[in-house]
Structures are given as structure tokens and as C-alpha cells.
Design a protein around this motif. Structure first.
Motif, short mmCIF file in Angstrom:
data_model
loop_
_atom_site.label_atom_id
_atom_site.label_comp_id
_atom_site.label_asym_id
_atom_site.label_seq_id
_atom_site.Cartn_x
_atom_site.Cartn_y
_atom_site.Cartn_z
N LEU A 268 -38.34 3.15 -9.42
CA LEU A 268 -38.23 2.07 -8.57
C LEU A 268 -38.46 0.88 -9.42
N SER A 269 -39.54 0.72 -10.13
CA SER A 269 -39.77 -0.59 -11.01
C SER A 269 -38.78 -0.83 -12.25
N ALA B 127 -35.54 -2.00 -10.47
CA ALA B 127 -35.44 -3.36 -10.13
C ALA B 127 -35.52 -4.22 -11.28
N VAL C 128 -28.87 -2.61 -6.66
CA VAL C 128 -29.46 -2.58 -5.38
C VAL C 128 -29.43 -1.34 -4.87
N ALA C 129 -28.46 -0.58 -5.32
CA ALA C 129 -28.36 0.90 -4.53
C ALA C 129 -29.38 1.80 -5.05
N ASP C 130 -29.46 1.77 -6.30
CA ASP C 130 -30.40 2.33 -7.05
C ASP C 130 -31.82 1.94 -6.53
N VAL C 131 -32.32 0.72 -6.29
CA VAL C 131 -33.40 0.33 -5.94
C VAL C 131 -33.87 1.12 -4.59
N LEU C 132 -32.88 0.75 -3.57
CA LEU C 132 -33.11 1.45 -2.26
C LEU C 132 -33.17 2.92 -2.49
N ALA C 133 -32.55 3.57 -3.27
CA ALA C 133 -32.48 4.91 -3.37
C ALA C 133 -33.88 5.50 -3.79
N TYR C 134 -34.39 4.66 -4.83
CA TYR C 134 -36.04 5.35 -4.97
C TYR C 134 -36.81 4.84 -4.01
N LEU C 135 -36.71 3.75 -3.36
CA LEU C 135 -37.70 3.32 -2.20
C LEU C 135 -37.53 4.28 -1.07
N ALA D 139 -42.09 -4.70 -7.12
CA ALA D 139 -42.06 -3.19 -7.40
C ALA D 139 -42.92 -2.91 -8.40
N LEU E 28 -35.29 -7.10 -1.40
CA LEU E 28 -34.00 -6.28 -1.48
C LEU E 28 -32.95 -6.87 -0.27
N LEU F 20 -25.48 1.89 -1.19
CA LEU F 20 -26.22 3.18 -1.34
C LEU F 20 -25.09 4.51 -1.31
#
Lengths: 111, 111, 111, 111
Positions: free
Chosen positions: A35-36, A39, A71-78, B39, B78, B93
Motif C-alpha cells: 500500500l505504501s 501511494a 489510486v485504484a492500486d492504493v484502494l486495492a491494497y487498502l 500509508a 484518497l 478499481l
């Protein structure tokens, strides 16, 4: 607190990882690291831009695509992290805004 | 692609910032930096843990509270970034998972 | 490539960790995570500043102290990571600048 | 506190940026963002590895090269940031280790 669309995406992500046998890699620690990293990939797009340039970042189609992808990748891991840890992400945000409303009163409305 | 609950939280965050006149600080660049900082604060909780310890992180109430707080902060920035840039986060996403399904076929199902 | 002062500091950091029995925590993965967390703590100081404000960050003694403290933390984890992995950090940077000089010729000096 | 080799590399980095007219981009804020992005690129190499795998990361030549390249990038931005802000990086680390020795006494040596 349910959220039909978000819950569906979270379930889809969990199934996606399970079908590829990626769960052993998806420890909470690894997901937090990923996630980090994502980001930071988002930040990388903005790192040399002026504030003004950063506000126009969606006018270039290639850059807009990169930002949307990150932003999609961040939400995916979150969402995967929250699934693994049993955290209700929307309830967490709701509670956090409540606390912030106490912590940062609106100017002129302090009692 | 609408999501009642998430949309409400996003609107609440935008109103929260507006009421405190924080919009001048909320350039896309600054929000991307803040997102990456949050993050990292989440990662900090896990940085010295073994994989096994990281899987038990919610059993300690104080740590559970910290993790829940940090995932909320990540989502908060986000959502604000997506609001500023006009990005539909859930559509982003959804499209990303579609692409990943093409990119990483399920083993045994490749054509 | 030796560097008396830097080598001394690196040895001091390694001894510091050994005396406290911290080596089991100092896997390369954990040190890389800690390095990235410290780099984000440094970024946090700048995240809401304009470019102009960021250029004046050392004029406030408290902020100057925080910045100085965080750059030290970043170097501390970088040196410990390089010690663990057997990387000669200064040789690595020297070689990287060589490569960058090839990759980004000085304008007007391209052949 | 001087360090011949490190000082030379710092001067070389500053000259490199000046020759390419990159100084306008090198605000302290942007350099701090770039530093954190590079630290994340380093972390990315480790994110899915077990602690044991992370300890063997230099045995694969390609991975060893990537790691070496990323630690160089981290140091490059750290030195440029310190140059811009007028921070003596080695003095900062020396002082930080002094403080940490007070903060974390060696077990059995507390007074």
C-alpha cells in the motif's frame, strides 16, 4: 455499515488473490508495505510539478490514466488489508471524521 | 458508478475541509504527499513485526485502534484526492481489476 | 572506496544495535521499511508547505531541528541496510552518477 | 565535520543538477518527496519476500544491482536536500546517535 459496491469490489479482490494462490504473500505487513509503495508511485507523478501544474494533471490523457491506475492500486491494497484484518473501512472513516470534528472545531463555532 | 455510503463520506470530507478553509492546502500534489505519509504511518505499525506477529495485530486493542485510525486516514486522503481530480474511485478499481484479470490469468485457465 | 567519517558512523550504528540485541529485527526487509517510514516523516514536515515556504524551513529553530533529526534517521537506516547487505554506499552513488551522466547529457554537449 | 569522499559526491550531484538547469525543480519539498519515492522503490524490491528471502537478496545479480541502484538514489536525494538546506548530514547523524544512546541505554548499563 454496508456498502454494496465497495463490498463487491473487496470480495472480487479477495477472490482474485485466492485463485492465484497469492494469500501466503498477503500478510498484513506485506499488504501495508505494498500500500505504501503504491501511494509513493502516485506521489511520483506529482513530485516535480508546481502546485498549479498538479491541479491540471488530468488534462493530459496519459497522465490521467496513470493517476487513475495508481489510486485504484492504493484502494486495492487498502481493501485487501482491511479484509485480512477484519476492519470495516467505512465505519473506520466515519468514526475518524467524528473525532476530527471534535479535534478541529469549525472557526466561529467553538463553544 | 455510485456508492451511497462512500459518496456520503467523500462529501462529508470535502465539507469538513471547506468549513475550515483548508482547500488552498489541498492541491492534488499535497494530497498525494499526505496520502503517502499516512500509508507510511500505517506501515510503521508493522515495520519490526514478523509475518506471524503482523497477522495478530488486531488482538491488542491499542494496536487495533491505531491500525483502524491509519486505514481511515489513508481512505480520507484518497477520497479527497479523487474528489479534487474528478476521478470515480470505484470505477477506477473496477477497471483495474479487469486489466489485472487479463494480465494475470488464473493458472490452468490460460487459453 | 573508503570514507573515514562515514565508516565510523556506520560502525557506531552497527555496534549500537548489537549492544541492544536489535539485530533479529534488522532484516534487510525491515530496514528498508524503516528507511521508507523515516523518509515519509521527513516529507511530512513539508507536505502542506508552498515551494517558497519549504525553502525557508530552516529559519524556524524547531522545524530546523525536526528536519535535521529526520535526515539523520534516513541516513542511519540507509547505512545499516548497506552494512547488512554488504553494499559500498559511496561506490554505489559514484557509479550511479556515472550512469546518469551518460543518460542525461548536458544540453549543448551531446555528441 | 568534513568527509572528503561524501563532500565530493555531494558537490558532483549539485553540479550535475546545475548543468541541466534542474535547480528550479529542486525545492526542499520536491527533494523530500523524491527521497521518499526512492525509498519506496527500494522497499518495493522487498515487499513480498519473507525475512529469510530478504537476507539473500544480494545473491541474485539482477536484484543486487537494483538494490544498489536504489540505495544510491536515496543517498543522492538526501545529499541534495542537505545541500539546499545547509544541513551537515554527518554531524546530524552523530548528534542523533548521541541522543539515542541517552534514550536507549544498553541493558545492564542503566544507571
Amino acid at each position: 455499515m454496508t456498502d454494496h459496491r465497495l463490498t463487491q469490489l473487496q470480495a472480487r479482490l479477495v477472490r482474485f488473490a485466492a485463485q492465484r494462490n497469492w494469500q501466503p504473500y498477503h500478510t498484513p505487513k506485506n499488504l501495508a508495505a505494498a500500500l505504501s509503495v503504491e501511494a509513493s508511485e502516485l506521489l511520483e507523478i506529482f513530485q516535480w510539478l508546481t502546485p498549479e501544474q498538479s491541479a491540471r494533471v488530468m488534462t493530459d490523457p496519459d497522465t490521467a490514466h496513470r493517476v487513475t491506475d495508481e489510486v485504484a492500486d492504493v484502494l486495492a491494497y487498502l481493501l485487501q488489508l482491511c479484509d485480512t484484518l477484519g476492519i470495516d473501512l467505512l465505519a473506520a472513516l466515519d468514526a475518524k471524521i467524528d473525532r476530527n470534528e471534535q479535534r478541529f472545531p469549525v472557526p466561529g463555532e467553538e463553544r
